[in-house]
Structure formats: C-alpha cells, structure tokens
Scaffold this active site. Structure first.
Site, mmCIF file in Angstrom:
data_model
loop_
_atom_site.group_PDB
_atom_site.id
_atom_site.type_symbol
_atom_site.label_atom_id
_atom_site.label_comp_id
_atom_site.label_asym_id
_atom_site.label_seq_id
_atom_site.Cartn_x
_atom_site.Cartn_y
_atom_site.Cartn_z
ATOM 1 N N ASP A 1 -5.586 -5.977 -4.134
ATOM 2 C CA ASP A 1 -4.220 -5.459 -4.214
ATOM 3 C C ASP A 1 -3.432 -6.139 -3.091
ATOM 4 O O ASP A 1 -3.624 -5.838 -1.916
ATOM 5 C CB ASP A 1 -4.263 -3.931 -4.043
ATOM 6 N N ILE B 1 -0.120 -6.183 -2.637
ATOM 7 C CA ILE B 1 1.252 -5.669 -2.720
ATOM 8 C C ILE B 1 2.040 -5.893 -1.423
ATOM 9 O O ILE B 1 3.257 -5.967 -1.432
ATOM 10 C CB ILE B 1 1.212 -4.173 -3.133
ATOM 11 N N TYR C 1 -5.306 3.534 0.985
ATOM 12 C CA TYR C 1 -4.053 4.137 0.503
ATOM 13 C C TYR C 1 -4.348 5.438 -0.257
ATOM 14 O O TYR C 1 -5.093 5.415 -1.241
ATOM 15 C CB TYR C 1 -3.380 3.090 -0.395
ATOM 16 N N LYS D 1 7.184 -3.512 -2.201
ATOM 17 C CA LYS D 1 7.187 -3.645 -0.735
ATOM 18 C C LYS D 1 7.859 -4.949 -0.320
ATOM 19 O O LYS D 1 8.684 -4.979 0.578
ATOM 20 C CB LYS D 1 5.760 -3.616 -0.189
HETATM 21 C C1 LIG Z 1 -1.867 -0.467 -1.515
HETATM 22 C C2 LIG Z 1 -0.862 0.052 -2.506
HETATM 23 N N1 LIG Z 1 -1.055 -0.179 -3.818
HETATM 24 C C3 LIG Z 1 -0.197 0.278 -4.728
HETATM 25 C C4 LIG Z 1 0.926 1.006 -4.368
HETATM 26 C C5 LIG Z 1 1.867 1.474 -5.440
HETATM 27 O O1 LIG Z 1 2.966 0.594 -5.512
HETATM 28 P P1 LIG Z 1 4.033 0.552 -6.690
HETATM 29 O O2 LIG Z 1 5.286 1.180 -6.171
HETATM 30 O O3 LIG Z 1 4.255 -0.915 -6.976
HETATM 31 O O4 LIG Z 1 3.478 1.256 -7.851
HETATM 32 C C6 LIG Z 1 1.174 1.257 -3.017
HETATM 33 C C7 LIG Z 1 2.356 2.029 -2.605
HETATM 34 O O5 LIG Z 1 2.509 2.460 -1.489
HETATM 35 C C8 LIG Z 1 0.262 0.761 -2.055
HETATM 36 O O6 LIG Z 1 0.437 0.956 -0.754
#
Ligand SMILES: Cc1ncc(COP(=O)(O)O)c(C=O)c1O
Length: 455
Positions: free
Chosen positions: A228, A230, A143, A266
């Site tokens: 992570d 997410i 990312y 997400k």
């Molecule tokens: C792998 C990953 N980590 C963290 C984030 C940041 O997310 P947040 O909106 O919860 O700060 C993203 C956002 O695209 C992401 O893809």
C-alpha cells in the site's frame, strides 16, 4: 433482524481510533466559537496545499465545466460507465505515479484497476487473493482501518508481524517467520503479506534491506505481497522512497505476486474524491479486480477533471515539490513542540503524522495505562490523538499524532496545551529515565550536518 455480516464486530468501529473521532465531532475546536474544544490530531488529512489545487482550478475553468476545446463533454461523461476507466485518466494517473517515484519506474495503464480509494483497492485485493479464513501478515503498528478494510466483508484474517522500538519498528526475517508460524498454529492458510510503505502510523519509508527480506520471504513461501503506497508522494526527507516496483525489477519469480495500491487521498489531499487504484502484473488479478470494481467506481466527472489536472506536468511537478516542502516544515514544528514538552518521537521522513513516544507519561506501562493517558489527553487536554493499541502496537505508550490537517496556529496551541499538561504533572508519572537510552538512537533527530554526512 440483520445479517451476521451486518452485526459482526470485525469492522473495528469500537476502536479508540474511531471513538476519538466521535468525541471530536461532539466538541470540535474552533478558534472563535469553541476555543476550548478538542483539536483533531487523529486524522491523516493533507490540507497544506489546497491553495495550489485551487489556483490550478481557477486557471482551468473548462476542466470543471466538463468542456474540451470549448465544447461540452457533459453528455459523454454522464453516460460513460465502463469499468475499465477513462483511458485518458489512466494514462495521466500512471504518469503521475511514476513522477512521484522519481521516474525510476514506469507503469502500464493496462495493468491498472481504478477503485473508489485505497480502501476499496485493499478490500478488492483481499477478495481476489484470500478466501474466508485465509490470512495476511501485517507488520505492526498498522493503520487501524485495515481491520475493517481487509477483514470485515471478506472474512480474511490478519496475523500481526510484531515489530519493536528496539530497531525502529523495522521488519526482520525472524519477525516474518514468527508471524507465519503463529498463523500455522492457528491453522490459517497464509496468502500473503501486506505492507504500507511509507508507513502509517510510523511516517517512515522502508529500507532496501527490508524490501529484499520481504521479497525473498514471499518467494520462498510462494505467497503474495501487497504494498500500500498511498503515502508515496509525502516523502519529504532523507532517505528517499523505494517503491516495491523498483525492487522486483528482474525478479520474474515474484513479479505476478506483487500488487501495489495507490490513491490520491494523501498525495493530492483528495480523500473526498475517492480515487484509488490497484497495479499488478498478474492478469488474473487485473481481470477479477476489474469486474469487482463495479462495486466502487470513480465517477466519470472526477476522472475527467483529474485527467486534465494530472496531465499538466508543470503543475504536478511543482505541486509535488512544494507539498513536500510544506510537510517537512510542519513535521519539524510538531517535533519542536513535542520536544518542548519533553516528548520524543520516532525519526521519520514521510507521511502526515509522527509516531510519538509517551511511554514516560504512563502511570502504568500497560495498555490500561495507555488508555488512561489517551483519555486524559482527549478530555483534559482537548487533543484527539491515536493510541498505539488502535494500531496494534505491541508496546504501550506510543501514539500517532497528525500534523497536516490544521493551521499552524492550531498546531501551536495543541503543543502549548500538551506542554502545560506535562509540566503540571497531571499525568501523575515521574519521568522514567531508564526507557530512554535503549531507545534514544531512534528518537533523536539528526542535526543538519549529521544528515548531510549520512546522504
Ligand atoms: C495505509 C492506508 N491505506 C488506505 C487508506 C484509505 O485511503 P482512501 O481514502 O484512499 O480510501 C488510508 C487512509 O488513511 C491509509 O492510511
């Protein structure tokens, strides 16, 4: 005039990932007012299930009005400022986290630290685990925001673990060891590995084998693992999601070295609400991260509203299932559209994007060639997609293409534009046949019968 921190360029804002967003802002597509504008396919937003959230909100006016049993909670919430978070919200969030992981693992609210999104959670973990100049190993492609989130303010370093298309970008022991050695050569102290599972930008989940390799590696080096997770609620196809929490069951040697990052950006499509969390068995990390969370708290009215929503189990179950169904449909639409244009992508089962193989469209098989193609697609075709280089991919020609932040009509239009670009030969490259066979087994979609037999 400004500090070194304010002016240093490790923020990564010059990356094509962010430049593409700026170009989109200057000329955004709109079906009525700007039909030839740029279509945003570089933003991993989940806009497919807003109607479900909105209908829940419509039937629960008290939650929005900050009322409980008819009485206002306004003053209580307006004054609330405890950095430990609302207990009701932490309970509801940990149950939601279990639900998303098929209730195969449980989460203890006392081991959770609330943060303003995963961005803040990742940076906070860096502050807790790494001193300036210490390194974390990250599998590529990763990312693009990590350069900012992990390095910029903390002074930590990222050392890439080079993964390749030859095995579908999977993590291997030699790749981990190679990254560790490269860090040692640079005289960096490695404090841990950070993975994104499911992966952004690959849209794939990690296998049990990969997770075992990682756990054994961090155990042998006595370092940390940040997972992570997410995108955990976006897994819509076989094989399912395995959280690192499942893998460390019974592994007392690593249980206080593994930290999980969660967010509702997400899974629920709420990046604007800024809701994230760190989950860890490490008391020291929990205590330090809780103190640090003062710099990025979640507002109390957001916590209250979401505590009511996430406690509604019937709603969360239906939401998770329906959202996955819609994501699967969208991903298939994108794959079909790309196929019509003669473009393949990595087999994926999660996320809000596909990892698309445009190597055959490059004029030269270099990152200059990739940049040239990206500019053409941005300015001539009117699509903002993210080049692999912005994700630190080692092989030129890969792009991340998002599918869940637009309507079906817009996605279809994007695919028509891409097809006519390729058909017209404007990329000026004859399709190379020799890159396919090596890669073919990873780009080919399984047929429904093949999928069944793999289950
Ligand atoms: C792998 C990953 N980590 C963290 C984030 C940041 O997310 P947040 O909106 O919860 O700060 C993203 C956002 O695209 C992401 O893809």
């Amino acid at each position: 005039m400004l500090s070194k921190k304010a002016t240093c360029n490790s923020h990564g804002q010059d990356s094509s990932y962010f430049l593409g967003w700026q170009e989109y802002e200057k000329n955004p597509y709109d079906p009525i007012t700007n039909p030839s504008g740029i279509i945003q396919m570089g933003l991993a937003e989940n806009q497919l299930s807003f109607d479900l959230l909105e209908s829940w909100l419509a039937s629960h006016p008290d939650a929005i009005a900050l009322k409980q049993d008819g009485a206002f909670l306004f003053r209580e919430l307006a004054l609330f400022q405890d950095y430990h978070g609302l207990p009701a919200f932490k309970n509801a969030l940990t149950e939601f986290m279990s639900e998303i992981r098929g209730n195969k693992v449980g989460f203890d609210p006392d081991k959770l630290v609330l943060t303003a999104g995963a961005t803040s959670a990742n940076e906070t973990l860096m502050f807790c685990l790494a001193d300036p100049g210490d390194a974390f190993l990250l599998p590529t492609p990763y990312y693009p925001g990590f350069d900012r989130d992990l390095k910029w303010r903390t002074g930590a370093e990222i050392v890439p673990i080079h993964c390749s298309s030859a095995n579908g970008f999977k993590i291997t022991k030699p790749a981990l060891e190679d990254a560790y050695q490269r860090a040692a050569k640079r005289k960096l102290r490695v404090k841990g590995v950070l993975i994104t599972n499911p992966s952004n930008p690959l849209g794939t989940t990690m296998t049990r084998d990969e997770l075992d390799i990682l756990i054994n590696f961090i155990a042998s080096q006595n370092i940390h693992l940040i997972s992570d997770e997410i995108y955990s609620g976006t897994v819509f196809d076989f094989p399912g999601f395995i959280s690192v929490k499942e893998v460390i069951k019974g592994r007392d040697d690593v249980s206080d070295k593994v930290h999980i990052v969660c967010s509702l950006s997400k899974d629920l499509g709420l990046p604007g609400f800024r809701v994230g969390a760190i989950y860890s068995n490490n008391n020291g990390v929990i205590a330090a991260a809780t103190k640090m969370s003062s710099f990025g708290l979640i507002s109390s009215q957001t916590q209250y509203l979401l505590s009511v929503m996430l406690s509604d189990k019937e709603f969360t179950r239906k939401y998770i299932a329906e959202n996955k169904r819609r994501l699967a449909k969208r991903q298939q639409m994108l794959i079909n559209g790309l196929e019509d244009a003669g473009i393949g992508c990595l087999n994926s089962n999660a996320g809000l994007f596909c990892w698309v193989d445009m190597r055959h469209l490059l004029k030269s098989k270099t990152f200059e060639g990739e940049m040239e193609l990206w500019k053409k697609i941005l300015y001539e075709v009117g699509l903002n997609i993210s080049p692999g280089a912005s994700c630190h991919c080692q092989e030129p020609g890969w792009f991340r293409v998002c599918f869940s932040n637009m309507s079906e009509d817009t996605l279809n239009l994007a695919m028509q534009r891409l097809k006519s670009f390729v058909d017209s030969g404007r990329h000026r490259t004859a399709r190379s046949s020799n890159s396919m066979p090596f890669f073919a087994k990873w780009v080919r979609r399984l047929s429904p019968s093949e999928r069944k037999s793999e289950r």
